[in-house]
Design a protein around this motif. Structure first.
Motif, PDB file in Angstrom:
ATOM      1  N   ARG A 157       0.859  -1.182   0.000  1.00 44.44           N
ATOM      2  CA  ARG A 157       0.000   0.000   0.000  1.00 44.44           C
ATOM      3  C   ARG A 157       0.899   1.236   0.000  1.00 44.44           C
ATOM      4  N   VAL A 158       0.765   2.064  -1.037  1.00 45.40           N
ATOM      5  CA  VAL A 158       1.674   3.185  -1.248  1.00 45.40           C
ATOM      6  C   VAL A 158       1.015   4.484  -0.790  1.00 45.40           C
ATOM      7  N   VAL A 159       1.714   5.195   0.102  1.00 43.76           N
ATOM      8  CA  VAL A 159       1.245   6.480   0.599  1.00 43.76           C
ATOM      9  C   VAL A 159       1.772   7.577  -0.329  1.00 43.76           C
ATOM     10  N   GLY A 160       0.894   8.388  -0.901  1.00 40.60           N
ATOM     11  CA  GLY A 160       1.346   9.474  -1.764  1.00 40.60           C
ATOM     12  C   GLY A 160       1.577   9.033  -3.194  1.00 40.60           C
ATOM     13  N   ASN A 161       2.476   9.783  -3.887  1.00 43.02           N
ATOM     14  CA  ASN A 161       2.592   9.627  -5.344  1.00 43.02           C
ATOM     15  C   ASN A 161       3.739   8.740  -5.791  1.00 43.02           C
ATOM     16  N   GLY A 162       4.262   7.914  -4.905  1.00 39.05           N
ATOM     17  CA  GLY A 162       5.229   6.884  -5.303  1.00 39.05           C
ATOM     18  C   GLY A 162       6.524   7.424  -5.873  1.00 39.05           C
ATOM     19  N   PRO A 163       6.879   7.024  -7.099  1.00 34.53           N
ATOM     20  CA  PRO A 163       6.143   6.198  -8.063  1.00 34.53           C
ATOM     21  C   PRO A 163       6.358   4.706  -7.825  1.00 34.53           C
ATOM     22  N   VAL A 164       5.681   3.892  -8.649  1.00 30.63           N
ATOM     23  CA  VAL A 164       5.808   2.437  -8.602  1.00 30.63           C
ATOM     24  C   VAL A 164       6.321   1.972  -9.956  1.00 30.63           C
ATOM     25  N   THR A 165       7.452   1.250  -9.956  1.00 27.80           N
ATOM     26  CA  THR A 165       8.058   0.797 -11.210  1.00 27.80           C
ATOM     27  C   THR A 165       8.495  -0.652 -11.069  1.00 27.80           C
ATOM     28  N   LEU A 166       7.948  -1.510 -11.907  1.00 30.73           N
ATOM     29  CA  LEU A 166       8.374  -2.907 -11.967  1.00 30.73           C
ATOM     30  C   LEU A 166       8.985  -3.146 -13.336  1.00 30.73           C
ATOM     31  N   THR A 167      10.302  -3.310 -13.371  1.00 32.67           N
ATOM     32  CA  THR A 167      10.990  -3.499 -14.644  1.00 32.67           C
ATOM     33  C   THR A 167      11.818  -4.777 -14.657  1.00 32.67           C
ATOM     34  N   GLY A 168      11.584  -5.648 -13.709  1.00 35.96           N
ATOM     35  CA  GLY A 168      12.418  -6.832 -13.593  1.00 35.96           C
ATOM     36  C   GLY A 168      12.145  -7.881 -14.646  1.00 35.96           C
ATOM     37  N   THR A 169      12.990  -8.898 -14.632  1.00 37.28           N
ATOM     38  CA  THR A 169      12.843 -10.013 -15.569  1.00 37.28           C
ATOM     39  C   THR A 169      12.157 -11.197 -14.914  1.00 37.28           C
ATOM     40  N   SER A 170      11.886 -11.097 -13.614  1.00 36.35           N
ATOM     41  CA  SER A 170      11.263 -12.198 -12.892  1.00 36.35           C
ATOM     42  C   SER A 170       9.814 -11.863 -12.553  1.00 36.35           C
ATOM     43  N   ASP A 171       9.113 -12.818 -11.980  1.00 40.26           N
ATOM     44  CA  ASP A 171       7.690 -12.667 -11.730  1.00 40.26           C
ATOM     45  C   ASP A 171       7.410 -11.872 -10.454  1.00 40.26           C
ATOM     46  N   PHE A 172       6.256 -11.221 -10.441  1.00 37.14           N
ATOM     47  CA  PHE A 172       5.774 -10.506  -9.257  1.00 37.14           C
ATOM     48  C   PHE A 172       4.448 -11.111  -8.835  1.00 37.14           C
ATOM     49  N   HIS A 173       4.360 -11.523  -7.569  1.00 37.54           N
ATOM     50  CA  HIS A 173       3.110 -12.037  -7.004  1.00 37.54           C
ATOM     51  C   HIS A 173       2.701 -11.119  -5.864  1.00 37.54           C
ATOM     52  N   GLY A 174       1.565 -10.465  -5.984  1.00 37.09           N
ATOM     53  CA  GLY A 174       1.112  -9.588  -4.919  1.00 37.09           C
ATOM     54  C   GLY A 174       0.104  -8.573  -5.426  1.00 37.09           C
ATOM     55  N   HIS A 175      -0.420  -7.783  -4.490  1.00 35.05           N
ATOM     56  CA  HIS A 175      -1.322  -6.684  -4.818  1.00 35.05           C
ATOM     57  C   HIS A 175      -0.605  -5.370  -4.541  1.00 35.05           C
ATOM     58  N   ILE A 176      -0.787  -4.393  -5.422  1.00 34.93           N
ATOM     59  CA  ILE A 176      -0.250  -3.049  -5.205  1.00 34.93           C
ATOM     60  C   ILE A 176      -1.413  -2.063  -5.258  1.00 34.93           C
ATOM     61  N   TYR A 177      -1.592  -1.338  -4.156  1.00 34.30           N
ATOM     62  CA  TYR A 177      -2.644  -0.332  -4.072  1.00 34.30           C
ATOM     63  C   TYR A 177      -1.968   1.022  -3.941  1.00 34.30           C
ATOM     64  N   ALA A 178      -1.989   1.812  -5.009  1.00 34.06           N
ATOM     65  CA  ALA A 178      -1.275   3.094  -5.061  1.00 34.06           C
ATOM     66  C   ALA A 178      -2.137   4.111  -5.805  1.00 34.06           C
ATOM     67  N   PRO A 179      -3.279   4.510  -5.228  1.00 39.04           N
ATOM     68  CA  PRO A 179      -4.247   5.320  -5.982  1.00 39.04           C
ATOM     69  C   PRO A 179      -3.792   6.736  -6.312  1.00 39.04           C
ATOM     70  N   GLU A 180      -2.681   7.200  -5.715  1.00 39.23           N
ATOM     71  CA  GLU A 180      -2.171   8.536  -6.020  1.00 39.23           C
ATOM     72  C   GLU A 180      -0.872   8.495  -6.821  1.00 39.23           C
ATOM     73  N   ALA A 181      -0.451   7.305  -7.231  1.00 38.90           N
ATOM     74  CA  ALA A 181       0.869   7.146  -7.848  1.00 38.90           C
ATOM     75  C   ALA A 181       0.766   6.643  -9.284  1.00 38.90           C
ATOM     76  N   ARG A 182       1.789   6.960 -10.061  1.00 32.30           N
ATOM     77  CA  ARG A 182       1.958   6.375 -11.385  1.00 32.30           C
ATOM     78  C   ARG A 182       2.507   4.959 -11.205  1.00 32.30           C
ATOM     79  N   VAL A 183       1.926   4.017 -11.919  1.00 34.94           N
ATOM     80  CA  VAL A 183       2.370   2.624 -11.861  1.00 34.94           C
ATOM     81  C   VAL A 183       2.827   2.218 -13.259  1.00 34.94           C
ATOM     82  N   ASP A 184       4.090   1.793 -13.365  1.00 33.77           N
ATOM     83  CA  ASP A 184       4.647   1.350 -14.643  1.00 33.77           C
ATOM     84  C   ASP A 184       5.045  -0.117 -14.538  1.00 33.77           C
ATOM     85  N   LEU A 185       4.478  -0.935 -15.391  1.00 38.78           N
ATOM     86  CA  LEU A 185       4.834  -2.351 -15.488  1.00 38.78           C
ATOM     87  C   LEU A 185       5.567  -2.521 -16.812  1.00 38.78           C
ATOM     88  N   ALA A 186       6.874  -2.642 -16.738  1.00 39.22           N
ATOM     89  CA  ALA A 186       7.665  -2.642 -17.963  1.00 39.22           C
ATOM     90  C   ALA A 186       8.666  -3.791 -17.989  1.00 39.22           C
TER      91      ALA A 186
END
Length: 205
Positions: free
Chosen positions: A153-182
């Motif tokens: 759970r992200v407080v404020g505007n983050g940002p959130v960036t997932l750029t890895g080569t491996s898998d991500f298991h989970g929930h991300i709640y970041a309603p004020e942040a930019r989320v990039d899945l790359a």
């Protein structure tokens, strides 16, 4: 591609489905080679264009309201003691090959910044509040048989960036942040962001 599965019924391969839900208060743009097995619901008066959608593209009747994450949620009732060995200052960070195990509980950190071949594992139900940025790069990954066991759970505007080569298991709640899945790995779970972009070859389930 984007699709769905029921984690409680087993792994992704055994419960793959067509109940994905992609929603926005604005327009939704889908790449020409992307298939979404489920519904794509743009905001009122907007459209979902491009790609292949197996379900509905109908606009939402009302805007979605996602409450922001506030300090009041974690002002009491959290304990960083069990993860203190992994903290640098109040940052959960690693750039080497290693394993970070989060026991069940509620934790608060400033930045979550993982790279290298770091593996983040939830050993039970974990709620992780992040007051700064979330960044996962390189071969870093999260491991959980049930994505809901790891909720970030992200407080404020983050940002959130997932750029890895491996898998991500989970929930991300970041309603004020930019989320990039790359990244190039698959992501399993639910993602909420102020804006969201998914590029690269990653699939979402």
């Amino acid at each position: 591609s984007v699709d769905s599965y029921i984690a409680a019924d087993g792994d992704y391969g055994s419960s793959k489905g067509t109940r994905a839900a992609v929603m926005s208060n604005g327009p939704i743009y889908i790449g020409s080679n992307v298939t979404i097995a489920g519904d794509v619901r743009p905001g009122p008066g907007h459209a979902a264009t491009g790609g292949t959608v197996t379900g509905s593209r109908q606009s939402l009747p009302h805007p979605i309201q996602w409450p922001p994450v506030t300090a009041g949620e974690y002002a009491s009732g959290y304990d960083n003691g069990p993860i203190s060995a992994y903290l640098s200052g109040n940052n959960l960070t690693s750039s080497t090959d290693g394993l970070i195990i989060l026991p069940a509980g509620t934790y608060v950190v400033h930045n979550l910044n993982l790279s290298g071949q770091t593996e983040l594992r939830a050993a039970g139900q974990v709620v992780l509040y992040v007051t700064g940025l979330v960044r996962m790069a390189g071969g870093s990954s999260t491991v959980s048989s049930i994505p809901g066991d790891l909720e970030i759970r992200v407080v404020g505007n983050g940002p959130v960036t997932l750029t890895g080569t491996s898998d991500f298991h989970g929930h991300i709640y970041a309603p004020e942040a930019r989320v990039d899945l790359a990244g190039t790995g698959a992501v399993y779970g639910m993602f909420v962001g102020k804006t969201m972009e998914m590029v690269g070859t990653s699939d979402a389930h």
